[in-house]
Scaffold this motif. Structure first.
Motif, PDB file in Angstrom:
ATOM      1  N   ILE A  15       0.842  -1.205   0.000  1.00 32.39           N
ATOM      2  CA  ILE A  15       0.000   0.000   0.000  1.00 32.39           C
ATOM      3  C   ILE A  15       0.874   1.251   0.000  1.00 32.39           C
ATOM      4  CG2 ILE A  15      -1.596   1.357   1.415  1.00 32.39           C
ATOM      5  CD1 ILE A  15      -2.906  -1.367   2.181  1.00 32.39           C
ATOM      6  N   LEU A  16       1.896   1.275   0.859  1.00 31.93           N
ATOM      7  CA  LEU A  16       2.786   2.438   0.914  1.00 31.93           C
ATOM      8  C   LEU A  16       3.552   2.626  -0.393  1.00 31.93           C
ATOM      9  CD1 LEU A  16       4.145   2.200   4.574  1.00 31.93           C
ATOM     10  CD2 LEU A  16       2.623   3.952   3.635  1.00 31.93           C
ATOM     11  N   LYS A  17       4.030   1.539  -0.971  1.00 32.78           N
ATOM     12  CA  LYS A  17       4.765   1.635  -2.233  1.00 32.78           C
ATOM     13  C   LYS A  17       3.858   2.139  -3.360  1.00 32.78           C
ATOM     14  CE  LYS A  17       8.226  -1.900  -1.244  1.00 32.78           C
ATOM     15  NZ  LYS A  17       8.708  -3.265  -1.573  1.00 32.78           N
ATOM     16  N   ARG A  24       2.626  13.016  -5.703  1.00 34.76           N
ATOM     17  CA  ARG A  24       3.380  14.104  -6.315  1.00 34.76           C
ATOM     18  C   ARG A  24       4.008  15.030  -5.279  1.00 34.76           C
ATOM     19  NH1 ARG A  24       3.846  11.209  -9.942  1.00 34.76           N
ATOM     20  NH2 ARG A  24       2.425  11.038 -11.669  1.00 34.76           N
ATOM     21  N   ASN A  25       3.532  14.945  -4.041  1.00 38.79           N
ATOM     22  CA  ASN A  25       4.030  15.819  -2.984  1.00 38.79           C
ATOM     23  C   ASN A  25       5.311  15.221  -2.395  1.00 38.79           C
ATOM     24  OD1 ASN A  25       4.427  16.917  -0.270  1.00 38.79           O
ATOM     25  ND2 ASN A  25       2.452  17.923  -0.578  1.00 38.79           N
ATOM     26  N   LYS A  26       6.421  15.942  -2.541  1.00 39.61           N
ATOM     27  CA  LYS A  26       7.724  15.459  -2.072  1.00 39.61           C
ATOM     28  C   LYS A  26       7.724  15.155  -0.580  1.00 39.61           C
ATOM     29  CE  LYS A  26      12.384  17.155  -1.269  1.00 39.61           C
ATOM     30  NZ  LYS A  26      12.340  16.747   0.102  1.00 39.61           N
ATOM     31  N   ARG A  27       7.057  15.997   0.197  1.00 42.01           N
ATOM     32  CA  ARG A  27       7.036  15.782   1.648  1.00 42.01           C
ATOM     33  C   ARG A  27       6.347  14.467   2.004  1.00 42.01           C
ATOM     34  NH1 ARG A  27       4.246  20.861   3.819  1.00 42.01           N
ATOM     35  NH2 ARG A  27       4.373  19.728   5.779  1.00 42.01           N
ATOM     36  N   LEU A  28       5.259  14.164   1.318  1.00 42.51           N
ATOM     37  CA  LEU A  28       4.574  12.899   1.586  1.00 42.51           C
ATOM     38  C   LEU A  28       5.416  11.717   1.118  1.00 42.51           C
ATOM     39  CD1 LEU A  28       0.866  13.794   0.755  1.00 42.51           C
ATOM     40  CD2 LEU A  28       1.982  13.664   2.993  1.00 42.51           C
ATOM     41  N   CYS A  29       6.111  11.879   0.001  1.00 43.03           N
ATOM     42  CA  CYS A  29       7.010  10.811  -0.466  1.00 43.03           C
ATOM     43  C   CYS A  29       8.111  10.549   0.557  1.00 43.03           C
ATOM     44  CB  CYS A  29       7.613  11.179  -1.821  1.00 43.03           C
ATOM     45  SG  CYS A  29       6.454  11.050  -3.189  1.00 43.03           S
ATOM     46  N   THR A  34      10.517   7.085   4.586  1.00 46.36           N
ATOM     47  CA  THR A  34      10.995   6.916   5.954  1.00 46.36           C
ATOM     48  C   THR A  34      10.479   5.616   6.554  1.00 46.36           C
ATOM     49  OG1 THR A  34      11.225   9.286   6.383  1.00 46.36           O
ATOM     50  CG2 THR A  34      10.869   7.864   8.297  1.00 46.36           C
ATOM     51  N   ILE A  35       9.194   5.380   6.452  1.00 43.68           N
ATOM     52  CA  ILE A  35       8.600   4.175   7.042  1.00 43.68           C
ATOM     53  C   ILE A  35       9.114   2.920   6.351  1.00 43.68           C
ATOM     54  CG2 ILE A  35       6.434   2.958   7.532  1.00 43.68           C
ATOM     55  CD1 ILE A  35       7.039   5.597   9.186  1.00 43.68           C
ATOM     56  N   LEU A  36       9.200   2.962   5.025  1.00 35.06           N
ATOM     57  CA  LEU A  36       9.688   1.787   4.296  1.00 35.06           C
ATOM     58  C   LEU A  36      11.160   1.487   4.636  1.00 35.06           C
ATOM     59  CD1 LEU A  36       7.991   2.414   0.835  1.00 35.06           C
ATOM     60  CD2 LEU A  36       7.419   0.622   2.498  1.00 35.06           C
ATOM     61  N   LEU A  37      11.968   2.525   4.793  1.00 34.96           N
ATOM     62  CA  LEU A  37      13.386   2.306   5.118  1.00 34.96           C
ATOM     63  C   LEU A  37      13.562   1.846   6.561  1.00 34.96           C
ATOM     64  CD1 LEU A  37      14.949   5.325   3.195  1.00 34.96           C
ATOM     65  CD2 LEU A  37      15.079   2.889   2.586  1.00 34.96           C
ATOM     66  N   LEU A  38      12.762   2.378   7.471  1.00 36.56           N
ATOM     67  CA  LEU A  38      12.819   1.882   8.856  1.00 36.56           C
ATOM     68  C   LEU A  38      12.459   0.403   8.893  1.00 36.56           C
ATOM     69  CD1 LEU A  38      11.216   4.851  10.829  1.00 36.56           C
ATOM     70  CD2 LEU A  38      13.569   4.009  11.075  1.00 36.56           C
ATOM     71  N   ASP A  39      11.480   0.025   8.099  1.00 36.98           N
ATOM     72  CA  ASP A  39      11.080  -1.382   8.030  1.00 36.98           C
ATOM     73  C   ASP A  39      12.211  -2.261   7.506  1.00 36.98           C
ATOM     74  OD1 ASP A  39       8.863  -3.438   8.153  1.00 36.98           O
ATOM     75  OD2 ASP A  39       9.436  -3.593   6.030  1.00 36.98           O
ATOM     76  N   LYS A  40      13.071  -1.696   6.663  1.00 37.67           N
ATOM     77  CA  LYS A  40      14.224  -2.454   6.141  1.00 37.67           C
ATOM     78  C   LYS A  40      15.378  -2.506   7.134  1.00 37.67           C
ATOM     79  CE  LYS A  40      13.646  -2.107   1.204  1.00 37.67           C
ATOM     80  NZ  LYS A  40      14.399  -2.034  -0.038  1.00 37.67           N
ATOM     81  N   GLY A  41      15.247  -1.786   8.249  1.00 39.32           N
ATOM     82  CA  GLY A  41      16.300  -1.825   9.253  1.00 39.32           C
ATOM     83  C   GLY A  41      17.249  -0.646   9.228  1.00 39.32           C
ATOM     84  N   TRP A  42      16.974   0.342   8.385  1.00 41.46           N
ATOM     85  CA  TRP A  42      17.822   1.537   8.348  1.00 41.46           C
ATOM     86  C   TRP A  42      17.708   2.277   9.676  1.00 41.46           C
ATOM     87  CZ3 TRP A  42      18.883   4.853   3.569  1.00 41.46           C
ATOM     88  CH2 TRP A  42      19.105   4.054   2.446  1.00 41.46           C
ATOM     89  N   THR A  43      18.764   2.956  10.046  1.00 36.03           N
ATOM     90  CA  THR A  43      18.750   3.762  11.268  1.00 36.03           C
ATOM     91  C   THR A  43      18.140   5.137  10.981  1.00 36.03           C
ATOM     92  OG1 THR A  43      20.917   4.751  10.846  1.00 36.03           O
ATOM     93  CG2 THR A  43      20.877   2.662  12.095  1.00 36.03           C
ATOM     94  N   TYR A  44      17.707   5.802  12.048  1.00 39.96           N
ATOM     95  CA  TYR A  44      17.207   7.169  11.915  1.00 39.96           C
ATOM     96  C   TYR A  44      18.266   8.047  11.250  1.00 39.96           C
ATOM     97  CZ  TYR A  44      13.557   5.997  15.355  1.00 39.96           C
ATOM     98  OH  TYR A  44      12.497   5.445  16.025  1.00 39.96           O
ATOM     99  N   GLU A  45      19.493   7.886  11.690  1.00 37.01           N
ATOM    100  CA  GLU A  45      20.598   8.698  11.170  1.00 37.01           C
ATOM    101  C   GLU A  45      20.807   8.473   9.670  1.00 37.01           C
ATOM    102  OE1 GLU A  45      25.297   9.609  12.129  1.00 37.01           O
ATOM    103  OE2 GLU A  45      24.423   7.737  12.850  1.00 37.01           O
TER     104      GLU A  45
END
Length: 115
Positions: A15-17, A24-29, A34-45
């Protein structure tokens, strides 16, 4: 505290993808990424560095998603200002924009100032 990887279900990811592909809104993208990358294990930093945002923003996006899901994440809570033009000026502006196709907002502002 860093979230655990793989907190999203397959359906939530899909759904997110899909929303990201059509958004079209960069901020929403950025919020979706952010959520998809956190789910992959990326750090906040790492996410903050990749998206050129600060870590607090990344944490806020995650907190928003946890508390309100996709709907809260994709709500910008932006309300526009009250219109300063009266109904006659609005009609005049609609006609002008339709006939002239202005090349800039400044051009429109100048026309409205002079009318």
């Amino acid at each position: 505290m860093q979230p655990e990887a793989n907190f999203l279900t397959r359906n939530q990811k899909d759904i997110l993808k899909a929303r990201h592909r059509h958004e079209r809104n960069k901020r929403l993208c950025d919020r979706i990424k952010t959520i998809l990358l956190l789910d992959k294990g990326w750090t906040y930093e790492a996410i903050a560095d990749a998206l050129i945002l600060d870590e607090d923003t990344i944490r806020r996006y995650y907190k928003t998603y946890l508390e309100g899901g996709k709907e809260a994440l994709l709500n910008l809570n932006y309300t526009g200002k009250a219109c300063w033009l009266n109904q006659g000026q609005l009609e005049q502006l609609k006609i002008y924009v339709k006939e002239e196709v202005p090349s800039s907002a400044k051009q429109v502002v100048n026309i409205m100032k002079n009318s």
